[in-house]
Motif scaffolding. Structure first.
Motif, short mmCIF file in Angstrom:
data_model
loop_
_atom_site.label_atom_id
_atom_site.label_comp_id
_atom_site.label_asym_id
_atom_site.label_seq_id
_atom_site.Cartn_x
_atom_site.Cartn_y
_atom_site.Cartn_z
N SER A 101 0.88 -0.97 0.28
CA SER A 101 0.18 0.09 -0.06
C SER A 101 0.96 1.27 -0.15
O SER A 101 0.42 2.35 -0.42
CB SER A 101 -1.06 0.13 1.17
OG SER A 101 -0.40 -0.37 2.37
N ARG B 228 -8.13 -3.02 4.75
CA ARG B 228 -8.21 -2.88 3.62
C ARG B 228 -9.47 -2.22 2.98
O ARG B 228 -9.62 -1.19 2.22
CB ARG B 228 -8.17 -4.30 2.68
CG ARG B 228 -6.82 -4.85 2.55
CD ARG B 228 -6.72 -6.50 2.28
NE ARG B 228 -7.79 -6.72 1.03
CZ ARG B 228 -7.04 -7.00 -0.09
NH1 ARG B 228 -5.98 -7.11 -0.32
NH2 ARG B 228 -7.80 -7.04 -1.28
N GLY B 232 -9.08 1.64 1.64
CA GLY B 232 -9.24 1.94 0.46
C GLY B 232 -10.11 3.30 0.10
O GLY B 232 -10.61 4.10 0.87
N THR B 233 -9.63 3.96 -1.23
CA THR B 233 -10.24 5.33 -1.52
C THR B 233 -11.66 5.27 -1.38
O THR B 233 -12.50 4.35 -1.97
CB THR B 233 -9.97 5.36 -3.16
OG1 THR B 233 -8.47 5.20 -3.02
CG2 THR B 233 -10.14 6.76 -3.46
N ASP B 244 -6.45 7.21 -0.87
CA ASP B 244 -6.01 5.80 -0.46
C ASP B 244 -5.22 5.91 0.92
O ASP B 244 -4.05 6.28 0.99
CB ASP B 244 -5.19 5.45 -1.64
CG ASP B 244 -4.70 3.91 -1.17
OD1 ASP B 244 -5.18 3.22 -0.27
OD2 ASP B 244 -4.07 3.34 -2.30
N ARG B 246 -4.68 3.32 2.98
CA ARG B 246 -4.31 1.80 3.26
C ARG B 246 -3.13 1.76 4.24
O ARG B 246 -2.88 1.19 5.02
CB ARG B 246 -4.30 0.74 2.23
CG ARG B 246 -5.69 0.52 1.82
CD ARG B 246 -5.63 -0.57 0.59
NE ARG B 246 -5.23 0.33 -0.51
CZ ARG B 246 -5.00 -0.56 -1.47
NH1 ARG B 246 -5.06 -1.72 -1.88
NH2 ARG B 246 -4.28 0.43 -2.59
#
Lengths: 278, 294
Positions: A101, B228, B232-233, B244, B246
């Protein structure tokens, strides 16, 4: 077509599937045993790729880290201790997710430094990003092993080195380092086995399998999902790993013999006590 | 959660953050840390018990039992644990459903039809009509079993080694006092082995902590799943849009695990000092010389 010829054809089609050579589409139904063995075996290429490269790079890094951790200088010791603590204290699985990420956040058009544009997209791909994480992870574990071995180098060896007038780099290269390796080797063998086992996590941890090119466990779980039968694909993958483990034990045993060759009658072969935990 | 959170779009800065971090999905995220702790709390004793049985079996005088104990420990060796985590829950699930299908369904219908595994609705586990939490709990129970089998095998190895490490002389002394083999096991062997087993078991505890994120692979909605999901966006259709994030969520998980292992290490150090007291070992002797009260 006979079964053997059919199987040879399958191997030709799927033997190198995991690196994008051969049939484009994975089989979708009516899986034969030959197909399963071939596909999972083809995935082992990735496990070997990650394992071998991370082990080699991690070995070099671990030596540096172990020495830094043993250093009397604070500014060297503290960072090494911190690095080892972070990578040994957290799960590899989380490290993969975190790295992925973080790597996808790199600007897509590349970093520009002094007018040069460095492409960064490849860093988020498994072959680079996961390799980096595995290298750092194994370096931390190995550094701890090497550090322990370094502290156990016999005092007599060092006094003998002093008596011969060996100092600095010559003393390290010819006395300290070989003894450190000799002492660390059994534990390091275990670490190598764990590293190869850890490579199975890569494609389950955020890093996408590009064009369905994954490792052996990726294919094993694909096949188990498609056939609703875990009793074939997973044992095949397990079989491959047992073979790989045996090869590693043999290879590290050869090195161990070489490291111990000056000690008559002692530790002629690596007494492998499979330490299933690191 | 807070009254001022009614319309998040009007909020800014810290107020926005406090509302964001106390939204409904975030509360589920915090609860999933409980799932991890629950898994640890259940798996550790079960696998210790399994390991204990395995070690006793491996030492047994009865050959088939000895082979069983040794095979159990050896099967896990050489195979990545992830394979077990993927394999055991499915195998167990299918095994249970197969057994139930033999009882509740028409036995003449084969369960494997080509590439399908089919059982009639009455044999489904859990039943299709069961509420959601039953499905969740069933998933976690399968995970506990998978973890316990793998870590039980590890513990078998550790405890078997520790039992072998108890000095022979201590057991012979017990024999000289006329204790029966069972009394020796209960009064000498088992109390004495802990000090030898502790390094291995503490290693195992650390590995167990670090294996908990693999729950995600078993389809349990654990901390990795929520990290997750939440990270996330989020587009403007969501109440709290953001990019984002994460990396921040996983950073939080990393810190959580570092804390867990750090605290565990401190607890283990204390326990190890406690168990070394009065032992005829290097550590025990050092404590005696230092004058630590027994």
């Amino acid at each position: 077509m006979s079964a053997a010829a059919e199987c040879l054809q399958t191997i030709a089609d799927y033997g190198l599937r995991s690196i994008g050579i051969g049939e484009r589409l994975l089989p979708r139904s009516d899986f034969t045993l030959c197909q399963q063995v071939t596909l999972i075996g083809s995935g082992m290429i990735w496990n070997l790729y990650f394992g071998v490269l991370a082990l080699a790079a991690g070995f070099v890094l671990a030596n540096g880290l172990a020495l830094a951790k043993a250093s009397p200088r604070r500014w060297l010791r503290r960072p090494a201790e911190g690095f080892i603590f972070v990578f040994r204290g957290s799960p590899l699985f989380i490290q993969f997710f975190l790295a992925y990420s973080a790597l996808v956040l790199l600007p897509r058009e590349g970093l520009s430094i002094f007018g040069l544009t460095l492409p960064t997209g490849w860093m988020a791909r498994a072959w680079a990003g996961a390799l980096l994480v595995l290298t750092l992870n194994t370096a931390a574990y190995s550094a701890e092993i090497f550090h322990g071995a370094l502290r156990n180098v016999p005092k007599g060896d060092l006094e003998a080195a002093d008596a011969f007038g060996l100092t600095g780099w010559a003393r390290f290269r010819r006395i300290v380092w070989p003894t450190m390796m000799r002492l660390a080797w059994p534990a390091y063998t275990n670490e190598a086995i764990f590293l190869f086992h850890a490579t199975t996590l890569v494609f389950f941890s955020g890093f996408p399998a590009f064009r369905q090119e994954g490792d052996s466990l990726y294919y094993a779980s694909y096949l188990a999902d498609k056939t609703f039968n875990p009793f074939v694909a997973y044992p095949i993958a397990a079989g491959y790993f047992i073979l790989l483990t045996l090869c590693l034990i043999w290879l590290f045993g050869v090195v161990n013999q070489r490291l111990n060759r000056h000690l008559p009658g002692q530790a002629r072969r690596l007494r492998y006590r499979p330490n299933i935990i690191r | 959660m807070f009254a001022y959170c009614a319309d998040p779009r009007t909020l800014e800065g810290l107020a926005w953050l406090s509302c964001y971090l106390s939204s409904g999905t975030h509360l589920l995220f915090y609860a999933s840390f409980g799932t991890v702790l629950l898994l640890l709390a259940l798996t550790a004793p079960v696998s210790l018990a399994l390991g204990f049985l395995g070690a006793l079996a491996a030492r047994s005088g009865f050959a088939p039992l000895r082979w069983l104990g040794k095979t159990y420990a050896a099967v896990v060796r050489g195979v990545p644990d992830v394979i077990f985590f993927l394999f055991v829950p499915i195998a167990l699930d299918q095994g249970i459903e197969w057994l139930r299908s033999r009882v509740y369904c028409d036995p003449s219908v084969p369960v494997r039809q080509g590439n399908e595994f089919v059982v009639c609705a009455a044999a489904k586990m859990p039943l299709g009509t069961a509420p959601g939490w039953v499905h969740d709990f069933y998933g976690i129970a399968l995970a506990v079993v998978a973890f316990s089998i793998v870590f039980g095998a590890f513990a078998t190895n550790v405890l078997y080694g520790a039992m072998q490490a108890v000095p022979r002389a201590q057991l012979e002394t017990a024999e000289a006092y006329g204790m029966t083999p069972r009394q020796i096991d209960r009064r000498i062997l088992i109390p004495q082995m802990w000090s030898y087993a502790l390094p291995g078991l503490s290693n195992l505890w650390m590995i167990l902590i670090k294996a908990t994120p693999l729950l995600f692979l078993l389809g349990v909605e654990d901390i990795v799943y929520w990290a997750r999901e939440l990270g996330g966006t989020k587009t403007t259709t969501f109440a709290y849009p953001h990019g984002d994030w994460r990396v921040w969520y996983f950073l939080a998980l990393l810190v959580f695990y570092l804390l867990m292992t750090w605290v565990s290490q401190r607890a283990i150090d204390r326990l190890s000092a406690r168990l070394s007291r009065g032992q005829a070992t290097l550590a025990g002797e050092a404590m005696r010389k230092a004058g630590v009260a027994a």
